[in-house]
Each structure stands twice: as C-alpha cells, then as structure tokens.
Design an enzyme around this catalytic site. Sequence first.
Site, PDB file in Angstrom:
ATOM      1  N   LYS A 181       0.789  -1.147  -0.058  1.00 34.95           N
ATOM      2  CA  LYS A 181      -0.046   0.005  -0.047  1.00 34.95           C
ATOM      3  C   LYS A 181       1.040   1.083  -0.039  1.00 34.95           C
ATOM      4  O   LYS A 181       1.534   1.636   0.980  1.00 34.95           O
ATOM      5  CB  LYS A 181      -0.852  -0.032   1.309  1.00 34.95           C
ATOM      6  CG  LYS A 181      -2.013   0.925   0.977  1.00 34.95           C
ATOM      7  CD  LYS A 181      -2.669   1.662   2.192  1.00 34.95           C
ATOM      8  CE  LYS A 181      -1.883   2.871   2.663  1.00 34.95           C
ATOM      9  NZ  LYS A 181      -1.752   3.874   1.761  1.00 34.95           N
ATOM     10  N   GLU A 255       9.952   1.429  10.527  1.00 38.54           N
ATOM     11  CA  GLU A 255      10.933   2.595  10.532  1.00 38.54           C
ATOM     12  C   GLU A 255      10.288   3.612  10.643  1.00 38.54           C
ATOM     13  O   GLU A 255       9.561   4.088   9.806  1.00 38.54           O
ATOM     14  CB  GLU A 255      11.526   2.377   9.053  1.00 38.54           C
ATOM     15  CG  GLU A 255      12.107   0.992   8.770  1.00 38.54           C
ATOM     16  CD  GLU A 255      13.720   0.761   9.565  1.00 38.54           C
ATOM     17  OE1 GLU A 255      14.058   1.562  10.222  1.00 38.54           O
ATOM     18  OE2 GLU A 255      14.188  -0.331   9.626  1.00 38.54           O
ATOM     19  N   CYS A 289      13.586  11.018   6.672  1.00 29.76           N
ATOM     20  CA  CYS A 289      13.632  10.399   8.198  1.00 29.76           C
ATOM     21  C   CYS A 289      14.973  10.804   8.650  1.00 29.76           C
ATOM     22  O   CYS A 289      15.103  10.948   9.776  1.00 29.76           O
ATOM     23  CB  CYS A 289      13.337   8.974   8.336  1.00 29.76           C
ATOM     24  SG  CYS A 289      14.070   8.179   7.256  1.00 29.76           S
ATOM     25  N   GLU A 391       9.355  16.127  15.493  1.00 31.30           N
ATOM     26  CA  GLU A 391       9.711  15.875  14.151  1.00 31.30           C
ATOM     27  C   GLU A 391       9.129  16.995  13.304  1.00 31.30           C
ATOM     28  O   GLU A 391       8.088  16.968  13.582  1.00 31.30           O
ATOM     29  CB  GLU A 391       9.719  14.679  13.644  1.00 31.30           C
ATOM     30  CG  GLU A 391      10.206  14.580  12.094  1.00 31.30           C
ATOM     31  CD  GLU A 391       9.840  13.121  11.665  1.00 31.30           C
ATOM     32  OE1 GLU A 391       8.717  12.484  11.704  1.00 31.30           O
ATOM     33  OE2 GLU A 391      10.641  12.489  11.119  1.00 31.30           O
TER      34      GLU A 391
END
Length: 487
Positions: A181, A255, A289, A391
């Site tokens: 997906k 992750e 990331c 973040e």
Amino acid sequence: MPDLPLFRHYIDGSFQPSRSGQRAPVRAPATGETYAEVALGGASEVDAAARAAKAALRGAWGSMSPDQRWDLLERVADGIEARFDDFARAESRDTGKPLSLARAVDVPRAPANFQNYARLARSVGGDAWEQHLAGGGRALHYTRHRPVGVVGVIVPWNLPLLLLTWKVAPALAMGNTVVAKPSEETPATATLLAEVFDRVGVPPGVFNVVHGAAQAGEALVSHAEVAAITFTGSTATGQRIQAASAPGLRKLSFELGGKNPSLVFADADFDAALEGTVRSVFTNCGQVCLCSERVYVEAPMYDRFVEALVARAKALRPGLPDDPTTQLGPLISEEHRRKVLGAYERARAEGAQVLCGGGAPRLAGPAAGGTFVEPTVLAGLSDASDTNQHEIFGPVCHVAPFSTEAEALQRANETRYGLCAAIWTRDLSRAHRVAAGIEAGIVWVNTWNLRELRAPFGGVKLSGSGREGGLWSLKFGTETQAVSIRL
Ligand code: NAD
C-alpha cells in the site's frame, strides 16, 4: 473535472479501479496542479489482494525453484532500468523533488534493491547439527527457511519507490508474496512498478498494489491472511499499526520518525562539516527521516559555522523539478505545508531567533501554486522545547553551541527518538567514543546518509523496531524451521 488518468490497483495480475468507485485527486506539489486521480481502496480490495497473494504463495510462486524466482527479480530490475526515465519523471512529479535527485538517488536504488536481494538470497544457507544420543545411535538436526507468507508493505510519500522496493525485493527473494500500500499522495511509481512486474511475467498475485489512505492500511494490517507487516512512516501511525495488528500476532518491522542530531566538533574539517550539514538538513526539502533537525556546534566554531550555514540556506534555489538549477523542491502537500509553517510559528512563540527563513516564499510562474517553504535556521531554544522535541519534516534545523564532549552527547540523546546521528570531528578516538554513546540505530562520522545495502538500517526508541537491510531484511521474510531426524 476533465477526464484525468487514473492510477488503478494491481490485484491478482490485473489493473482495476476501486469496487466502490472511490478516487482522490493526485496533485503535483511543485505547481499545485491536479494531474491524475488515484483509486481509493478499502477492505474489499485488500481482501482480494491478500487472497490472491495467498493463492500465489501456495500456487505458481511457491512451486517455482528459488533460482527461477531470483531470475524473475533480476528481470524486474532490468524492467525498471528500461523505463528509468518514466520512473524518474513520475517520481519527481508526484513528490516535487528535483528531477536530478530522483535520477541520482530514488530510481537507481530500485533496480539495485532487486539485484542486491536476488544476489544476497542465493547465499542464505542453514545450520546443521549431528547429535550422538545417550542410548546409542545418532540424530541429525538442521534448519530450513520457509517464507513467512503474505507480507503487507506500507510506505510513505517521501521516497516512494526507493522504500517500496527496499521492502518488496527481500520479501519476494525469500519466497513470500506481497500486498503493498503506497501513500495516497504518491501513487505513480508503485503503479509503474506493477506494470514492470506484469510485463516480465511474474505470476499473478505475487505482487499486488492496493492504493488508498489510512482505511486501506488499516484493512491490510488486520487482514487474517497477512503474516507480516513492514511499515515505514510516522511514529503515530506505527503505534496504531502495532495495536491493530496485535490480535494476529504478526511479525512487524517499523522504520519511523526521527529528531536526528548533528554534532560538529571544533576540530572538524570545516568545509566538509558545513557541506554535510547543509545536505543533512535540506535534502529533499528536509523530508527524509534521516535529516538532521538539531545541529550542535562546539563553541569555538559556532559563530563561523552558523553564519556559513545560514548563508548556504539563504542561497538554496527553490523551483520546479525539471529546472536543472532547482536545489529545493516543495513540501509534499498543502496540509504538510500548514504543519511546517505551524512549526515555524510555534518556534517563534517559544522565543526562537529565526536566523533565516521562517515563512513561505513568493515564487513566480507555475511554481506560484506549489507548496514551497523557506529553508529555515532557528536558534535560542532549550533542548526541552517543543521545537527541539517534535519532528518537523521540513527544511529546518535548530542550532545550538556546546562546550564539552559529554555535554554534546547528553544533549544529542535528549530525545524520544533514536534513528541516526552525524558526528563531525578529526579526532578518531572521540568519533568512536561518541558513536558508542549515541542512542541511535545509525551513526555517521564525517559523512551523512552514506548507505551500504548490506548493512543494517533502523532506529531505537520511538524511531522504530527491527532492522532492515542485507540479511536483516531476508530474515524478516523468513520463518526458520527445525527438522530433526533420528538416523
Ligand atoms: P504516515 O505515517 O502518515 O503514512 C505512512 C503510510 O501509512 C501511508 O501509506 C499512509 O497511507 C499509511 N497509513 C496511515 N494511517 C494508517 C493506519 N492507521 N494504518 C495503516 N496504514 C496507515 O507517514 P507520512 O506522513 O507518509 O511519512 C512521513 C513520516 O515517515 C515521517 O515521520 C518520517 O520520519 C517517516 N519516515 C521514516 C523512515 C525511516 O526509515 N525511519 C523513512 C521515511 C519516512
């Protein structure tokens, strides 16, 4: 709306729209133009794809020899290379990233992932033990690798093809089948990849793509036929997936997000540290990331380094992906731009000094409709501030001076995340000491984002669990079976 191209699901070897007819617009973030639509899948498409994947596992794919499977994966790699330009253009249109970046990084990594895992899987062997039994006689015990089954792959929008192939290739190399997906924001290259699978003759059901948003992801992680989930995305979504997939006791690999530190010591090669820090903060408009959002510089070098970093940030040229002079693309969407501009505002409200940027640029021509923000350097906040704890995922960092190695290490670890860190120093002993003390899965010394596909990749704390890369990814796609024979 005029008739736009539709990105369709690829289920059991056929391209199909959603059964519900649901679809969503796909925008090019560099211009804001809606250039296509994507089918939005849900429980029904996921169910069809998971059943097809299970059937392929027990059927055509499962009965092939491993060599036949690896040969097919190498043909997938060749098929991507043959359409390299289509992939690069599609990726840079969907994400807004400079075409040069897609050509240099995203697209080459896709065939490399298939080649690498087809090669690496050929070297995976088992263990064997011969046992002398107490009452006489002997036994032989050995291990076999069995595929885990149907692997659910969920990926984000920042490196759509790179991350998709990074997960799909090892899963297939170990004999699993896949339901993938992609992000609803970036459906193009997953669809192109399905076309390549179709063309090179991979049997139906081995690789399926269900497009859609959270609803499709939720259906995938709780589907009874899905034995393992490998997910890259935000920590919040990872936490939801862990909860939703718990009843099935699935294997999980996560992750997730980061708030990565860069530590620049005063003995570092100034130019290399500056160049590396510019890359680590602003690559892909900060939407990686691995990007550094917290830069700590040892006091004697601080003023000079920050002045140069700000000058470099101000000079970054935003623009359209296919303009060769573009250095900085847009953010992925208007929604993400609101989030990043909100983070700039929050930093101001917390008392940050805005050394450059802090807003959205005014661009002329087609880029005027794009979701651009200014590269931004902040200073003056505590490590505990919201800005330094959450973040942002944009072209922004906070800079702060430090006085001692111990202080640098302590402040680098002052976070709930632990994906990666960069250390800039000429002192070899310090490099080893600080690397050992950093609470992160990946540490770079005098470089940033230097990747080796055989090395492990992943984070600690809220940045994830499990490792990907090399043999780690192959093990994730494997159940080790023990066979014991009385001789
Ligand atoms: P996201 O978590 O919003 O979405 C990621 C994927 O999950 C998308 O395909 C999305 O549709 C799907 N999804 C959303 N809700 C879901 C649910 N409830 N169940 C199942 N699937 C669901 O992340 P994003 O905004 O697309 O990507 C940015 C994030 O990804 C950042 O936090 C970034 O740090 C992280 N990221 C991590 C790595 C890494 O390797 N650690 C790499 C790239 C990006």
